[in-house]
Design an enzyme around this catalytic site. Structure first.
Site, PDB file in Angstrom:
ATOM      1  N   ASP A 261     -35.563  36.014  -3.080  1.00  0.00           N
ATOM      2  CA  ASP A 261     -36.043  35.171  -1.982  1.00  0.00           C
ATOM      3  C   ASP A 261     -36.211  35.952  -0.680  1.00  0.00           C
ATOM      4  OD1 ASP A 261     -36.148  33.024  -3.642  1.00  0.00           O
ATOM      5  OD2 ASP A 261     -34.444  31.946  -2.777  1.00  0.00           O
TER       6      ASP A 261
ATOM      7  N   SER B 281     -25.021  31.536 -12.740  1.00  0.00           N
ATOM      8  CA  SER B 281     -24.159  31.233 -11.605  1.00  0.00           C
ATOM      9  C   SER B 281     -24.217  32.312 -10.528  1.00  0.00           C
ATOM     10  CB  SER B 281     -22.731  31.026 -12.113  1.00  0.00           C
ATOM     11  OG  SER B 281     -21.902  30.478 -11.121  1.00  0.00           O
TER      12      SER B 281
ATOM     13  N   LYS C 290     -28.008  27.910 -13.778  1.00  0.00           N
ATOM     14  CA  LYS C 290     -26.808  27.180 -13.372  1.00  0.00           C
ATOM     15  C   LYS C 290     -26.756  27.147 -11.848  1.00  0.00           C
ATOM     16  CE  LYS C 290     -21.753  27.037 -13.769  1.00  0.00           C
ATOM     17  NZ  LYS C 290     -21.382  27.198 -12.349  1.00  0.00           N
TER      18      LYS C 290
END
Length: 592
Positions: free
Chosen positions: A307, A296, A321
């Site tokens: 990223d 999460s 998740k």
């Protein structure tokens, strides 16, 4: 002619929109009718049960069972939280609750204290791990459940309770007065300096205080210890508040960067979260540690930094998740925590691993296979994939836990041995100097034998099944030598297995002993002593060229990129590592 054609197109478009609206309105109307119809049926059903069922039923329990069954068909994160469990919701978001500050666990018919927190009321009152709770004020709890004891121990801060305790090794119970207080669970369990100039921060969860704790730790490390790089450890971090994750990412990337976007059924709830303040540091080399229990919000932080090519990730692939939850108020002060959206990190990928919307015939949900995942790209053009958690650039293999280790952690034999050991050792050296001696190991092995410690081995069970099939098919009589040799090797042998896993058992012993004296912070420090993931992160951070190459765009050579041959992916084998939370997670204690 053109005008006539254009007019027809416009009319056709409006007609299509009208039909679409009509169909949409009808579908919505039909759905509302189904809701109303089924609620009426359910209401009538409960009334019939309550009036005519042969035995008296507990209406609340019966309905709650139906509610839980209904919600379990959604996903594991959608749940009903009744008024009496509201403290659970508060704990999830703030890390605070009113109580005595300890984990408790069932022990036979009773409940015992298994882990007092540092500076907590229970620690200040002198209570220790292993103490069995017999009574709370005037309420006898010798045969009570953990939930009942937890309910009695929690309460308004500054109120007093008297606990009747049976301490191991003592004949008579003792009574101790404990004053409840507002227990604040620190989210930064430990921070410090490794290898002289590398900062290390362990974050256990994401509450409304996590960002401020990380900021405070980082500023102390940077300003007072002159660190040149940083390790953020998110292993075994189950997540928490999304906003907290955004704030922590904001510390290391420029203002105005997109961190995460949420998208759900209602478009008006869709939101993009961006960094909103000036960062603390955008150039210091950064490594983030993750594993299969990082989930999460922990995946938002690690995935967003990956990223943006701001950090290298070390460890194992994360949990996967990619769902976000929100709480909604219900009648009678209840709440529902339900999944309202999926979240997408800067590359555009959603890392949700399990597809709960398409279940199997048996109602089970399956993981999305790697072959069906999609390639996305980081800011520098490095390929990353969706649908399976966040995958680190440097993967360190973690072997499966041997059966004997599992039973040592879940069985009371290790816990009881440590309890006796602590009683005869009032103090131990600092964590950095403490070691479990061979003499301690041999004493534990003798203790386990004395207590007739036993454990199952799956390989032994499977061999027995195979022998039954072989006997049925007529192979056992013709050549049983091989089976007998295998049986002798796979049958549990305490001496053999203790010696085989001696180093690992000593690590577990050291971790459990240190926790009794130096609490969770000390336990984590002990576990970091021979941590292959941490060592790999330190190695990477000491090599600027490796970091630059890892985060650089991949060289294009015409080969197809798959999940197994992404560039700059490094795999390292490692020995057993006992991370903070393994023992407590296995024991499933309650917080009080």
């Amino acid at each position: 002619m053109y005008r006539l054609s254009n007019t027809k197109n416009i009319i056709g478009l409006f007609f299509f929109i009208f039909l679409l609206g009509a169909f949409s309105g009808k579908a919505q109307q039909d759905n509302r009718f189904e809701v109303s119809k089924n609620l009426e049926i359910f209401n009538a059903l409960v009334k019939e049960l309550e009036l005519f069922y042969v035995d008296t039923i507990d209406v609340e329990t019966t309905i709650r069972r139906g509610m839980d069954a209904m919600l379990s068909g959604m996903d594991p994160y959608t749940e009903y939280i009744p008024e009496q469990s509201i403290d659970k919701l508060k704990m999830m978001t703030t890390g605070e609750y009113g109580g005595i500050g300890s984990y408790i666990r069932q022990r036979g018919d009773g409940v015992m204290i298994v882990e007092p927190f540092e500076g907590s009321p229970v620690a200040e009152a002198g209570l220790k791990a292993g103490d069995v709770i017999l009574a709370i004020d005037t309420v006898n709890v010798e045969n009570a459940s953990t939930e009942r004891v937890s309910e009695l121990l929690k309460g308004v801060p500054n109120t007093k309770i008297v606990l009747k305790i049976q301490r191991p090794g003592e004949k008579k119970p003792i009574q101790v007065e404990v004053t409840r207080k507002l227990v604040v669970v620190d989210q930064v369990t430990y921070y410090g300096v490794k290898d002289g100039d590398v900062g290390y921060i362990y974050l256990r969860g994401f509450t409304d205080k996590s960002a401020s704790e990380v900021k405070s730790a980082f500023e102390d490390l940077k300003n007072n210890h002159q660190i040149t790089s940083l390790i953020l450890d998110l292993r075994n971090n189950g997540g928490g508040l999304l906003e907290s994750a955004v704030q922590i990412v904001n510390m290391f990337v420029p203002k105005g960067k997109e961190v995460v976007t949420t998208r759900g059924k209602l478009s008006q709830w869709d939101r993009t979260y961006r960094t909103s303040i000036e960062p603390l540091d955008t150039v210091m080399p950064l490594a983030v540690l993750i594993n299969g229990s990082s989930a999460s919000a922990a995946e938002i932080v690690s995935g967003a930094l990956q990223d943006m090519d701001r950090a290298v990730l070390v460890g194992q692939r994360s949990f996967g998740k990619g769902l976000a939850q929100s709480t909604r108020e219900l009648p009678y002060n209840g709440n529902i925590k339900l999944t309202v959206s999926k979240y997408y990190i800067p590359s555009g990928r959603c890392i949700q691993k399990i597809d709960y919307s398409h279940r199997q015939a048996d109602e089970s949900a399956a993981a999305i296979p790697d072959s069906l995942t999609t390639v996305f790209y980081t800011a520098n053009g490095r390929p990353v994939r969706d649908g399976g958690g966040v995958r680190p650039e440097f993967e360190v293999e973690e072997p499966k836990m041997p059966t004997i280790m599992y039973y040592l952690l879940t069985d009371n034999v290790l816990f009881d041995f440590i309890t006796d050991w602590v009683q005869s050792h009032p103090v131990i050296p600092p964590v950095e100097e403490f070691v479990v001696t061979d003499q301690d190991f041999e004493a534990f092995k003798a203790y386990a034998k004395e207590k007739e410690f036993s454990y199952d081995r799956q390989s032994e069970k499977m061999l027995k099944n195979l022998m039954e099939v072989a006997e049925f098919e007529g192979y056992l009589d013709s050549d049983s030598t091989l089976f007998k040799e295998l049986e002798s090797k796979l049958t549990p042998d305490l001496d053999r297995d203790f010696d085989r896993f001696k180093d690992d058992i000593k690590k577990v012993m050291a971790s459990e002993i240190v926790k009794r004296y130096y609490y969770q912070k000390g336990e984590l420090q002990e576990n970091l002593k021979e941590d292959a993931v941490l060592q790999k992160a330190l190695e990477v951070l000491k090599d600027p060229v490796l970091i630059r190459e890892t985060l650089s765009p991949p060289a294009m050579d015409g080969e197809t990129l798959s999940g197994e041959n992404l560039p700059h992916r490094h795999k390292i084998k490692k020995g057993l590592a006992w991370q903070d939370g393994i023992s407590s997670g296995t024991l499933s204690p309650d917080l009080v």
